[in-house]
Design a protein around this motif. Structure first.
Motif, PDB file in Angstrom:
ATOM      1  N   TYR A  80     -15.548   8.651  -2.692  1.00  0.00           N
ATOM      2  CA  TYR A  80     -14.511   9.281  -3.520  1.00  0.00           C
ATOM      3  C   TYR A  80     -14.770  10.770  -3.692  1.00  0.00           C
ATOM      4  N   ASP A 109     -10.350  -6.350   3.450  1.00  0.00           N
ATOM      5  CA  ASP A 109     -10.262  -5.409   4.572  1.00  0.00           C
ATOM      6  C   ASP A 109     -10.399  -6.103   5.925  1.00  0.00           C
ATOM      7  N   LEU A 159     -10.866   1.301  -8.632  1.00  0.00           N
ATOM      8  CA  LEU A 159     -10.985   0.245  -7.620  1.00  0.00           C
ATOM      9  C   LEU A 159     -11.355  -1.023  -8.377  1.00  0.00           C
ATOM     10  N   HIS A 198      -6.170  -7.104  -1.716  1.00  0.00           N
ATOM     11  CA  HIS A 198      -6.310  -7.416  -0.289  1.00  0.00           C
ATOM     12  C   HIS A 198      -7.789  -7.518   0.065  1.00  0.00           C
ATOM     13  N   ARG A 227       0.840  -1.189   0.000  1.00  0.00           N
ATOM     14  CA  ARG A 227       0.000   0.000   0.000  1.00  0.00           C
ATOM     15  C   ARG A 227       0.873   1.236   0.000  1.00  0.00           C
ATOM     16  N   HIS A 267     -10.012  -6.926  -3.342  1.00  0.00           N
ATOM     17  CA  HIS A 267     -10.017  -5.714  -4.176  1.00  0.00           C
ATOM     18  C   HIS A 267      -8.642  -5.065  -4.158  1.00  0.00           C
ATOM     19  N   ARG A 297      -6.119  11.696  -5.707  1.00  0.00           N
ATOM     20  CA  ARG A 297      -7.375  10.937  -5.553  1.00  0.00           C
ATOM     21  C   ARG A 297      -7.647  10.818  -4.053  1.00  0.00           C
ATOM     22  N   ASN A 310     -12.604   6.252   3.783  1.00  0.00           N
ATOM     23  CA  ASN A 310     -12.930   4.858   4.088  1.00  0.00           C
ATOM     24  C   ASN A 310     -13.795   4.806   5.328  1.00  0.00           C
TER      25      ASN A 310
HETATM   26  O1  LIG Z   1      -9.583   3.754  -2.192  1.00  0.00           O
HETATM   27  C1  LIG Z   1     -10.154   2.741  -2.554  1.00  0.00           C
HETATM   28  O2  LIG Z   1     -10.775   2.655  -3.623  1.00  0.00           O
HETATM   29  C2  LIG Z   1     -10.118   1.517  -1.672  1.00  0.00           C
HETATM   30  C3  LIG Z   1      -9.150   1.630  -0.528  1.00  0.00           C
HETATM   31  C4  LIG Z   1      -8.969   0.333   0.183  1.00  0.00           C
HETATM   32  O3  LIG Z   1      -9.138  -0.718  -0.374  1.00  0.00           O
HETATM   33  C5  LIG Z   1      -8.599   0.333   1.604  1.00  0.00           C
HETATM   34  O4  LIG Z   1      -8.192   1.373   2.132  1.00  0.00           O
HETATM   35  O5  LIG Z   1      -8.707  -0.738   2.235  1.00  0.00           O
END
Ligand SMILES: O=C(O)CCC(=O)C(=O)O
Ligand SMILES: [Fe+2]
Length: 203
Positions: A136, A116, A149, A114, A58, A178, A194, A198
């Protein structure tokens, strides 16, 4: 709420809600995030190489403090919970803890595949994540490319790519695999990146 966009059970259930906060709400949140630039910290999770901190999973920066936005955003998110649990055919749970953070993906940022529910994330103190909500927002016109995503199908082979449209909320079960496609924002300022909020509903 929009019609289900998942296809015949091949993909995890998910929803996209356009215009979730509206023009004024999204502008206020963006203004808050931009003013907090100095308080964002790297989301690096892994150390590789000769002592050099480098991200393999990440790469982005995060702000955990939502200020005055925390209470109303939490309320808005929880208001969706029951309907989403029904739609996603998940067991209903009592309203429980939430986790929230704002993430900035600038040039080169990404988040590899990953789920979540990964608990090794030091940002996840207890609380089992059940529903992932990603809101977003960004400057318009959009000053970055990429950053879609990608939601994997249940076999992990095919994907649905979701554009991070300004003022849209994406929701899916936290167990879904995702990733965030690498963002390009060459020579872009912090504010050209961007941004996402979350929200995890835990239980
Ligand atoms: O920003 C995104 O589209 C997803 C972010 C994500 O998967 C996360 O922070 O776990
Ligand atoms: Fe995620």
């Amino acid at each position: 709420m929009s019609e289900p966009s998942f296809l015949g059970g091949r993909f995890p259930p998910h929803r996209i809600l356009a215009g979730w906060l509206g023009e004024a709400g999204s502008a206020r949140l963006l203004e808050y995030a931009l003013a907090a630039e100095d308080r964002f910290i790297p989301t690096r999770l892994a150390a590789v190489g000769k002592g050099r901190l480098d991200s393999v999973v990440r790469h982005s920066s995060v702000l955990k403090d939502l200020g005055d936005f925390a209470v109303p955003l939490r309320r808005r998110a929880l208001a969706l919970q029951a309907e989403l649990e029904t739609d996603f055919e998940m067991p209903a749970t009592p309203r429980n803890s939430t986790q929230m953070e704002v993430v900035a993906h600038g040039h080169g940022a990404f988040y590899r595949a990953h789920t979540d529910t990964f608990t090794g994330d030091h940002y996840t103190p207890g609380g089992r994540r059940r529903l992932t909500m990603v809101y977003y927002f960004h400057r318009e016109p959009r000053r970055f490319t990429g950053g879609r995503l990608r939601l994997f199908d249940l076999a992990g082979g095919e994907t649905i790519d979701v554009e991070p449209e300004h003022d849209s909320l994406l929701v899916f079960p936290s167990t879904a695999l995702h990733e965030v496609e690498r963002v390009s924002c060459f020579k872009g300022a912090f504010g050209d990146g961007r941004f996402s909020l979350n929200i995890w509903l835990c239980g």
